[in-house]
Design an enzyme around this catalytic site. Structure first.
Site, mmCIF file in Angstrom:
data_model
loop_
_atom_site.group_PDB
_atom_site.id
_atom_site.type_symbol
_atom_site.label_atom_id
_atom_site.label_comp_id
_atom_site.label_asym_id
_atom_site.label_seq_id
_atom_site.Cartn_x
_atom_site.Cartn_y
_atom_site.Cartn_z
ATOM 1 N N MET A 45 0.848 -1.199 0.000
ATOM 2 C CA MET A 45 0.000 0.000 0.000
ATOM 3 C C MET A 45 0.883 1.248 0.000
ATOM 4 O O MET A 45 0.445 2.328 0.408
ATOM 5 C CB MET A 45 -0.941 -0.001 1.204
ATOM 6 C CG MET A 45 -1.952 -1.116 1.161
ATOM 7 S SD MET A 45 -3.534 -0.747 1.972
ATOM 8 C CE MET A 45 -3.017 -0.374 3.625
ATOM 9 N N GLY A 46 2.128 1.103 -0.470
ATOM 10 C CA GLY A 46 3.030 2.240 -0.513
ATOM 11 C C GLY A 46 3.618 2.557 0.842
ATOM 12 O O GLY A 46 3.651 1.714 1.731
ATOM 13 N N GLY A 51 11.284 -3.182 5.181
ATOM 14 C CA GLY A 51 10.581 -4.455 5.132
ATOM 15 C C GLY A 51 10.057 -4.753 3.737
ATOM 16 O O GLY A 51 10.207 -5.874 3.223
ATOM 17 N N HIS A 52 9.447 -3.748 3.096
ATOM 18 C CA HIS A 52 8.990 -3.923 1.714
ATOM 19 C C HIS A 52 10.168 -4.196 0.785
ATOM 20 O O HIS A 52 10.096 -5.071 -0.088
ATOM 21 C CB HIS A 52 8.273 -2.659 1.225
ATOM 22 C CG HIS A 52 7.033 -2.318 1.968
ATOM 23 N ND1 HIS A 52 6.913 -1.174 2.725
ATOM 24 C CD2 HIS A 52 5.840 -2.964 2.077
ATOM 25 C CE1 HIS A 52 5.704 -1.118 3.252
ATOM 26 N NE2 HIS A 52 5.027 -2.191 2.882
ATOM 27 N N GLN A 187 -2.324 -12.280 8.217
ATOM 28 C CA GLN A 187 -2.586 -12.024 6.797
ATOM 29 C C GLN A 187 -2.012 -13.135 5.934
ATOM 30 O O GLN A 187 -2.638 -13.566 4.967
ATOM 31 C CB GLN A 187 -1.986 -10.677 6.408
ATOM 32 C CG GLN A 187 -2.092 -10.344 4.944
ATOM 33 C CD GLN A 187 -1.589 -8.942 4.647
ATOM 34 O OE1 GLN A 187 -2.335 -7.979 4.698
ATOM 35 N NE2 GLN A 187 -0.309 -8.822 4.341
ATOM 36 N N SER A 219 6.983 -0.798 10.070
ATOM 37 C CA SER A 219 5.605 -0.638 9.632
ATOM 38 C C SER A 219 5.435 0.756 9.059
ATOM 39 O O SER A 219 6.087 1.710 9.516
ATOM 40 C CB SER A 219 4.645 -0.827 10.813
ATOM 41 O OG SER A 219 3.341 -0.423 10.474
ATOM 42 N N SER A 220 4.553 0.877 8.086
ATOM 43 C CA SER A 220 4.259 2.193 7.516
ATOM 44 C C SER A 220 3.647 3.120 8.553
ATOM 45 O O SER A 220 3.683 4.346 8.407
ATOM 46 C CB SER A 220 3.316 2.050 6.319
ATOM 47 O OG SER A 220 3.895 1.252 5.309
#
Length: 356
Positions: A45-46, A51-52, A187, A219-220
């Site tokens: 989700m941007g 982590g991404h 998830q 985390s974002s």
């Protein structure tokens, strides 16, 4: 007359292409197929963080091409959750992705990142998105009872939205492999079950949780914490470590393991509430889970051989009295920040370890 199928040769691309339409994305996927390339897919989700990027690197090691999606999915936000406040940082994300593309270009042993898929909500939900009420109208994918536990108990429409958008994305991209982080452990269980139940032709790969130097899971949402709340937020991981100690000493019953975590959280909570308003960082305990590593069912006793998934969530409440010059995070410390984390509870060669 004999027709010949032209096979496109694999090649190392110099960068990625931003794609906003499903037909264009499918065209790119078809070209990859004709080239004999495998595709690894990283849905996001941007607001990209390390982590991404670790997941994208893993995908590049295991596939010829990497497709990344950036889409803030409205259907996983409840009616009382502020979709508009979710960070949207395309300019910063683009810089990080460009650096990754350059990194991959200079490494002959990894694949390349070829597509960034950034669809609109109209593109993803052509007949309008389902509504966010628990009994909302629309086309949904629901995975029960997994979706109603833990995170699902606190956010009843969350996993319905996750499963729905993941089904859409996997149908659109049709990757050989799709990548998720272990931080969002529930998830990963939901998506794996969906892939299995609906016979989707993709493999779900789970990358390790990436942590900040202080141990906070990336985390974002961390950008909203600020210095004061961030220090206190570390108590969730600290509570897990207390459980590890008790487990290492031989405790296997749920009540002993659970109480070790709750006691650690409760002591910190009491200490914070005793401080003046301008110094404290209040939080609420959402849940602590000790679950089967294969089914995520809650355990009354942990098997020493199989271990357990130890997970939890806390809500960092808004700052009551930020003081002048304080680093309060994005939004000035006015929003509640919900944090989740998990570790694998297990014995490794008589030494307790956790998956970071």
């Amino acid at each position: 007359m004999r027709l010949r199928l032209s096979i496109i040769k694999p090649r190392k691309l110099t960068g990625f292409e931003r794609v906003i339409s499903i037909p264009s994305l499918r065209q790119k996927r078809r070209r990859a197929l004709l080239a004999g390339n495998t595709v690894g897919f990283v849905p996001t989700m941007g607001a990209l963080h390390q982590g991404h990027l670790a997941l994208i690197r893993q995908a590049a090691r295991e596939n010829d091409q990497v497709f990344v999606s950036i889409y803030v999915n409205p259907t996983q936000f409840g009616v009382n959750e502020d979709l508009s406040s979710y960070p949207r940082t395309w300019d910063a994300d683009k810089v990080k992705l460009a650096a990754l593309a350059k990194e991959f270009k200079n490494d002959s042993l990894v694949g390349h990142m070829s597509v960034i898929f950034m669809p609109s909500t109209k593109e993803m939900y052509p007949c309008s998105p389902p509504t966010s009420e628990v009994d909302g109208q629309g086309s949904f994918v629901t995975i029960t009872p997994l979706s109603s536990r833990l995170e699902g108990a606190s956010r009843p429409v969350f996993f319905r939205g996750v499963a729905t958008v993941c089904m859409k994305l996997l149908n659109i991209v049709q990757p050989e492999r799709v990548y998720f982080g272990q931080k969002d452990i529930q998830q990963t269980f939901v998506v794996k079950r969906m892939v299995q139940d609906f016979h989707l032709n993709t493999e779900v790969r789970v990358g390790s949780t990436i942590r900040e130097p202080d141990g906070l899971a990336m985390s974002s949402r961390n950008v909203y914490l600020g210095e004061r709340r961030r220090k206190v937020a570390l108590v969730l991981l600290a509570s897990f470590k207390e459980v590890q100690k008790v487990f290492a000493r031989g405790a296997r019953k749920r009540r002993f393991l659970y109480n070790a975590a709750i006691d650690k959280l409760s002591v910190m909570k009491k200490q914070q509430y005793a401080l003046p308003r301008e110094k404290r960082a209040r939080f609420e305990i959402d849940y602590i889970s000790i679950a089967d590593p294969d089914t995520l069912d809650e355990l009354e006793e942990v098997d020493s051989e199989r271990g357990a998934i130890l997970s939890g969530a806390i809500k960092m409440l808004p700052l009551e009295e930020p003081h002048e010059g304080e680093e309060t995070g994005l939004g000035g410390g006015t929003s509640t920040v919900r944090l989740i984390d998990n570790i694998r509870l297990e014995l490794l060669s008589a030494k307790v370890g956790y998956i970071p």
